[in-house]
Design a protein around this motif. Structure first.
Motif, PDB file in Angstrom:
ATOM      1  N   UNK A 184     -29.950   0.896  16.282  1.00 59.77           N
ATOM      2  CA  UNK A 184     -29.121   1.187  15.113  1.00 59.77           C
ATOM      3  C   UNK A 184     -29.224   0.071  14.072  1.00 59.77           C
ATOM      4  N   UNK A 185     -29.694   0.373  12.850  1.00 59.07           N
ATOM      5  CA  UNK A 185     -29.911  -0.670  11.845  1.00 59.07           C
ATOM      6  C   UNK A 185     -28.659  -1.429  11.423  1.00 59.07           C
ATOM      7  N   UNK A 186     -27.496  -0.771  11.425  1.00 51.26           N
ATOM      8  CA  UNK A 186     -26.311  -1.427  10.883  1.00 51.26           C
ATOM      9  C   UNK A 186     -25.783  -2.546  11.775  1.00 51.26           C
ATOM     10  N   UNK A 187     -26.445  -2.792  12.895  1.00 50.00           N
ATOM     11  CA  UNK A 187     -26.093  -3.976  13.688  1.00 50.00           C
ATOM     12  C   UNK A 187     -26.246  -5.244  12.856  1.00 50.00           C
ATOM     13  N   UNK A 188     -27.143  -5.212  11.855  1.00 48.01           N
ATOM     14  CA  UNK A 188     -27.378  -6.426  11.058  1.00 48.01           C
ATOM     15  C   UNK A 188     -26.112  -6.881  10.349  1.00 48.01           C
ATOM     16  N   UNK A 189     -25.218  -5.955  10.024  1.00 45.34           N
ATOM     17  CA  UNK A 189     -23.988  -6.313   9.320  1.00 45.34           C
ATOM     18  C   UNK A 189     -22.916  -6.860  10.262  1.00 45.34           C
ATOM     19  N   UNK A 190     -23.188  -6.846  11.569  1.00 45.51           N
ATOM     20  CA  UNK A 190     -22.251  -7.389  12.545  1.00 45.51           C
ATOM     21  C   UNK A 190     -22.655  -8.780  13.012  1.00 45.51           C
ATOM     22  N   UNK A 237     -27.828 -16.285  13.453  1.00 46.71           N
ATOM     23  CA  UNK A 237     -27.934 -15.927  14.875  1.00 46.71           C
ATOM     24  C   UNK A 237     -29.347 -15.461  15.199  1.00 46.71           C
ATOM     25  N   UNK A 238     -29.904 -14.593  14.348  1.00 45.03           N
ATOM     26  CA  UNK A 238     -31.255 -14.085  14.543  1.00 45.03           C
ATOM     27  C   UNK A 238     -32.017 -14.188  13.224  1.00 45.03           C
ATOM     28  N   UNK A 239     -33.316 -14.424  13.332  1.00 50.05           N
ATOM     29  CA  UNK A 239     -34.134 -14.453  12.129  1.00 50.05           C
ATOM     30  C   UNK A 239     -34.579 -13.071  11.700  1.00 50.05           C
ATOM     31  N   UNK A 240     -34.821 -12.195  12.694  1.00 52.73           N
ATOM     32  CA  UNK A 240     -35.376 -10.876  12.421  1.00 52.73           C
ATOM     33  C   UNK A 240     -34.686  -9.841  13.304  1.00 52.73           C
ATOM     34  N   UNK A 241     -34.320  -8.710  12.710  1.00 56.77           N
ATOM     35  CA  UNK A 241     -33.746  -7.577  13.439  1.00 56.77           C
ATOM     36  C   UNK A 241     -34.673  -6.386  13.247  1.00 56.77           C
ATOM     37  N   UNK A 242     -35.009  -5.708  14.347  1.00 54.63           N
ATOM     38  CA  UNK A 242     -35.863  -4.519  14.307  1.00 54.63           C
ATOM     39  C   UNK A 242     -35.064  -3.318  14.795  1.00 54.63           C
ATOM     40  N   UNK A 243     -35.112  -2.216  14.038  1.00 62.84           N
ATOM     41  CA  UNK A 243     -34.308  -1.036  14.348  1.00 62.84           C
ATOM     42  C   UNK A 243     -35.061   0.227  13.954  1.00 62.84           C
ATOM     43  N   UNK A 244     -34.503   1.380  14.313  1.00 64.41           N
ATOM     44  CA  UNK A 244     -35.096   2.674  13.964  1.00 64.41           C
ATOM     45  C   UNK A 244     -34.011   3.654  13.575  1.00 64.41           C
ATOM     46  N   UNK A 245     -33.984   4.817  14.277  1.00 63.47           N
ATOM     47  CA  UNK A 245     -32.873   5.766  14.245  1.00 63.47           C
ATOM     48  C   UNK A 245     -32.903   6.777  13.103  1.00 63.47           C
TER      49      UNK A 245
END
Length: 270
Positions: free
Chosen positions: A185-191, A196-204
């Protein structure tokens, strides 16, 4: 009266033929991703991001998955990340395992369709925990060495995310030189707290799957109100890449939302 009806029928048939074709017309894309504080040794690190296979759903999306996996294997990237919705039907599990055998050392998370947590009437519970040499992450993480530096890959369980229990920031390895989060789920980035992380990878979101272009962008009929639907986003929590995915759901068509396998080349921003 007959001519307009015949015209509508022809247009409908043409649209169905195109949508069926596009579902298997996979795009291979390479993008550069600038990350702040990326060590020089990791400049040029290549990550292939795949998502949303939906194997078992009758669609040309399965052709897209096969081509994408073969392309990924030929590219020999430093890392392969797969962000969920691997199976729509449990009967496709042998095909999934055969494909992932071509990507040893890859990392994956599951998505809501793997647990049939969706409105799709064709989706059946198909979650798999052990995929051989592909590490499946369930609210846990691994730290590996790449180019002499520590790289942490963390993954979010879609069940804990859906029920508001996931705490990906608690997985952070402070010794890692680069931290990557996989979440369907992409909106994890807003949490995420910054840093904390440099890069977030998502789909959905399948790039909308059924879309209509207009001057200022696209109307994505499957996901009209969502912010992060495909591509790169720079957010306070991290840089986010959302894969357009490879398979289809609900209907075996794509319109102006081609399936995609994406190679991300990391670049140092400082």
């Amino acid at each position: 009266m007959r001519k307009p009806l015949l015209g509508l029928a022809a247009a409908g048939l043409g649209g169905a033929v195109w949508g069926h074709f596009e579902a298997g017309w996979v795009r291979f894309r390479s993008l550069e991703v600038v990350l702040d504080r990326l060590p020089g040794e990791l400049d040029g690190l290549r990550i292939v991001h795949l998502s949303d296979f939906h194997l078992g759903f009758p669609s040309r999306g399965e052709r897209a998955v096969h081509r994408a996996v073969r392309w990924t294997a030929a590219r020999e990237p430093d890392l392969v990340a797969i962000t969920g919705d691997l199976l729509s039907r449990p009967g496709a599990e042998p095909r999934l395992r055969m494909l992932l055998d071509l990507l040893p050392g890859s990392f994956a998370v599951l998505g809501n369709h793997d647990y049939a947590m969706s409105h799709d009437p064709f989706s059946k519970p198909s979650a798999v925990a052990d995929l051989g040499e592909t590490t499946v992450l369930f609210d846990d993480a691994r730290t590996v060495e790449l180019r002499g530096r520590k790289v942490q890959i963390a993954g979010v369980d879609p069940r804990s995310y859906r029920f508001g229990r996931s705490r990906p920031a608690s997985l952070v390895d402070p010794e890692a030189d680069l931290r990557i989060l996989l979440c369907h789920f992409p909106h994890v980035v807003d949490r995420l707290p910054p840093g904390a992380f440099g890069l977030v990878l998502a789909g959905h979101f399948y790039a909308g799957q059924i879309a209509l272009p207009y001057g200022g962008g696209k109307i994505r009929f499957a996901h009209l109100r969502w912010t992060y639907t495909e591509g790169l986003y720079r957010r306070p929590g991290a840089v986010l890449h959302v894969s357009p995915g490879l398979g289809t759901t609900f209907v075996p068509f794509r319109f102006f939302a081609r399936p995609e396998a994406t190679e991300l080349t990391l670049r140092s921003g400082s």
